[in-house]
Design an enzyme around this catalytic site. Structure first.
Site, PDB file in Angstrom:
ATOM      1  N   SER A   1       0.790  -1.235   0.000  1.00  0.00           N
ATOM      2  CA  SER A   1       0.000   0.000   0.000  1.00  0.00           C
ATOM      3  C   SER A   1       0.819   1.281   0.000  1.00  0.00           C
ATOM      4  O   SER A   1       0.252   2.372  -0.057  1.00  0.00           O
ATOM      5  CB  SER A   1      -0.966   0.013   1.192  1.00  0.00           C
ATOM      6  OG  SER A   1      -2.102  -0.768   0.904  1.00  0.00           O
TER       7      SER A   1
ATOM      8  N   LYS B   1       3.103   6.563   4.781  1.00  0.00           N
ATOM      9  CA  LYS B   1       2.286   5.457   4.287  1.00  0.00           C
ATOM     10  C   LYS B   1       2.890   4.105   4.646  1.00  0.00           C
ATOM     11  O   LYS B   1       4.065   3.853   4.413  1.00  0.00           O
ATOM     12  CB  LYS B   1       2.126   5.544   2.764  1.00  0.00           C
ATOM     13  CG  LYS B   1       1.050   4.630   2.227  1.00  0.00           C
ATOM     14  CD  LYS B   1      -0.333   5.105   2.652  1.00  0.00           C
ATOM     15  CE  LYS B   1      -1.405   4.022   2.531  1.00  0.00           C
ATOM     16  NZ  LYS B   1      -1.291   2.986   3.584  1.00  0.00           N
TER      17      LYS B   1
ATOM     18  N   LYS C   1      -0.039   3.791  -2.646  1.00  0.00           N
ATOM     19  CA  LYS C   1      -1.036   4.856  -2.574  1.00  0.00           C
ATOM     20  C   LYS C   1      -0.419   6.249  -2.525  1.00  0.00           C
ATOM     21  O   LYS C   1      -1.118   7.244  -2.745  1.00  0.00           O
ATOM     22  CB  LYS C   1      -1.963   4.627  -1.386  1.00  0.00           C
ATOM     23  CG  LYS C   1      -2.841   3.383  -1.534  1.00  0.00           C
ATOM     24  CD  LYS C   1      -3.843   3.256  -0.402  1.00  0.00           C
ATOM     25  CE  LYS C   1      -4.767   2.055  -0.600  1.00  0.00           C
ATOM     26  NZ  LYS C   1      -4.117   0.761  -0.310  1.00  0.00           N
TER      27      LYS C   1
ATOM     28  N   SER D   1      -6.003   3.672   4.474  1.00  0.00           N
ATOM     29  CA  SER D   1      -5.520   2.871   3.343  1.00  0.00           C
ATOM     30  C   SER D   1      -6.653   2.107   2.669  1.00  0.00           C
ATOM     31  O   SER D   1      -6.480   0.960   2.220  1.00  0.00           O
ATOM     32  CB  SER D   1      -4.423   1.898   3.791  1.00  0.00           C
ATOM     33  OG  SER D   1      -3.679   1.433   2.694  1.00  0.00           O
TER      34      SER D   1
END
Length: 422
Positions: A49, A240, A52, A113
């Site tokens: 993730s 992140k 992202k 997320s």
């Protein structure tokens, strides 16, 4: 005029006792892009993730360019609705009979997320996730990333996308980047759109608060304050996390203390807690072992920094550094940096104004190893400028100068010819 150049190719060496227990890691000065530490940073690994960050970049870019607005409503496709019900994949449930704004879904992406929310915005912006993925790869090339591959907007395995992975990608593919490329993406994200941290730093928030669909979102970045996980870290405000079986536990972090902002990336740690423990180790190394030092004062001239001027009332002009040159360097190593001045190879032609830029000042590292940057250096150099104005000489003076130069050239030619006779 002489031209001085420097090439920074290899990173500064780090104390051999310092190591990060991760498959790959990197630590960067967010101000200049200077690499402070790296381990296996060019390996092309799964990023989960952390993907992202690129999706957020495209969303914030679209907002800045008025191609998207925060209050714009986002339609929910059958696929997005179906995927959003898989809460074990990190999602907020989405319904087709409910209204969602770009801002609401973006917050669920940046804080929680949320995977289906990411795809919903991707479909809104480009008509399909495949179109969004193409834009991700195009932006990666534009930003100068190396060692990357985007096959979806979320970082999930394509095999998790219920048979509806983006056209042109394979079901067994997953997004990949090196730690260096990931840090470079984070560098551009917080440099170009610093507002990303306003949302990334929110510890908890209620999605669709006041409705039957209200969901408590706790930020997966457990190093943020007020999240009771024993990982709080002073100054951290992003960025992140990521996890898949292929990627292991990953985390791109950024923190600021005393005017110094660092970016760290750890990839492939053994556990969820380890990605934060190793990040803390990296950030502590940066904040404790490095400091910002003024290496060269404003007004620095060096040796023989008086340049010739063509067609001027004055035949030369003095130059000096426009401002002080400060850098984030290893504590106690300021004596290992030597000023280097670079001038253009073009003649200076009057008229000149005071403060005209005629070159740059940077420094050369004389210690073990050398300096490497994520991006072409913009911060760790300052301009060399003229210290006074030089007016253009009058027509008569320029003509006399040209005539004098003409006869001087003839005399030089004759002299060389005569010398050749003997």
């Amino acid at each position: 005029m002489m031209i001085s150049t420097m090439f920074f190719q290899q990173p500064l060496q780090v104390n051999a006792a310092f190591d990060v227990e991760a498959e790959a890691a990197i630590l960067v000065d967010a101000n200049s892009g200077k690499i402070l530490y790296q381990k296996n940073a060019d390996a092309n690994l799964h990023i989960a993730s952390m993907t992202k960050m690129m999706s957020e970049y495209l969303i914030l870019e679209a907002i800045a360019e008025n191609r998207l607005t925060w209050d714009q409503t986002v339609p929910i496709s059958n696929f997005v609705r179906q995927l959003s019900l898989y809460t074990d994949l990190s999602n907020v449930p989405l319904r087709q009979d409910e209204t969602y704004t770009v801002k609401e879904l973006y917050e669920s992406v940046a804080i929680y997320s949320a995977n289906a929310s990411t795809i919903a915005i991707a479909e809104l912006m480009y008509g399909s996730e495949a179109g969004f993925v193409q834009a991700m790869n195009d932006k990666a090339e534009e930003l100068g990333l190396e060692e990357y591959m985007f096959v979806n907007s979320t970082g999930l395995n394509n095999s998790d996308l219920l048979g509806q992975h983006p056209d042109g990608t394979a079901v067994d593919e997953e997004n990949r980047m090196s730690a260096k490329a990931t840090a470079k993406l984070a560098y551009h994200l917080i440099t170009d759109y610093p507002e990303v941290l306003d949302t990334a730093s929110i510890p908890t928030k209620i999605f669709k608060e006041g409705t039957d669909d209200a969901i408590h979102m706790m930020n997966w970045n457990w190093m943020l304050p007020t999240i009771e996980t024993q990982h709080d870290y002073e100054g951290i405000d992003g960025l992140k996390t990521g996890f898949t079986l292929n990627a292991g536990n990953c985390f791109t972090a950024t923190a600021e203390r005393n005017g110094v902002r660092l970016i760290s990336v750890v990839m492939g740690t053994a556990s969820r807690a380890d990605r934060f423990n190793e990040t803390e180790k990296l950030l502590n190394y940066g904040f404790n072992q490095f400091e910002t030092i003024e290496l060269v004062p404003a007004g620095y001239q060096g040796e023989d920094t008086v340049l010739p001027v063509v067609s001027g009332k004055e035949k030369e002009v003095a130059v000096a550094s426009e401002e002080a040159l400060s850098m984030l360097i290893k504590t106690g190593e300021e004596h290992l940096y030597t000023p280097v001045i670079t001038f253009s190879d073009e003649d200076l032609v009057a008229p000149l104004e005071q403060g005209d830029v005629v070159g740059t000042l940077t420094v050369q590292y004389e210690g073990e190893g050398s300096i490497e940057y994520l991006v072409p250096n913009q911060k760790d150099q300052v301009n060399m400028v003229t210290t006074e104005a030089v007016e253009r000489a009058g027509w008569f003076s320029r003509t006399l100068g040209s005539i004098g130069g003409f006869f001087s050239n003839i005399w030089t030619s004759v002299s060389e010819t005569v010398k050749g006779w003997f």
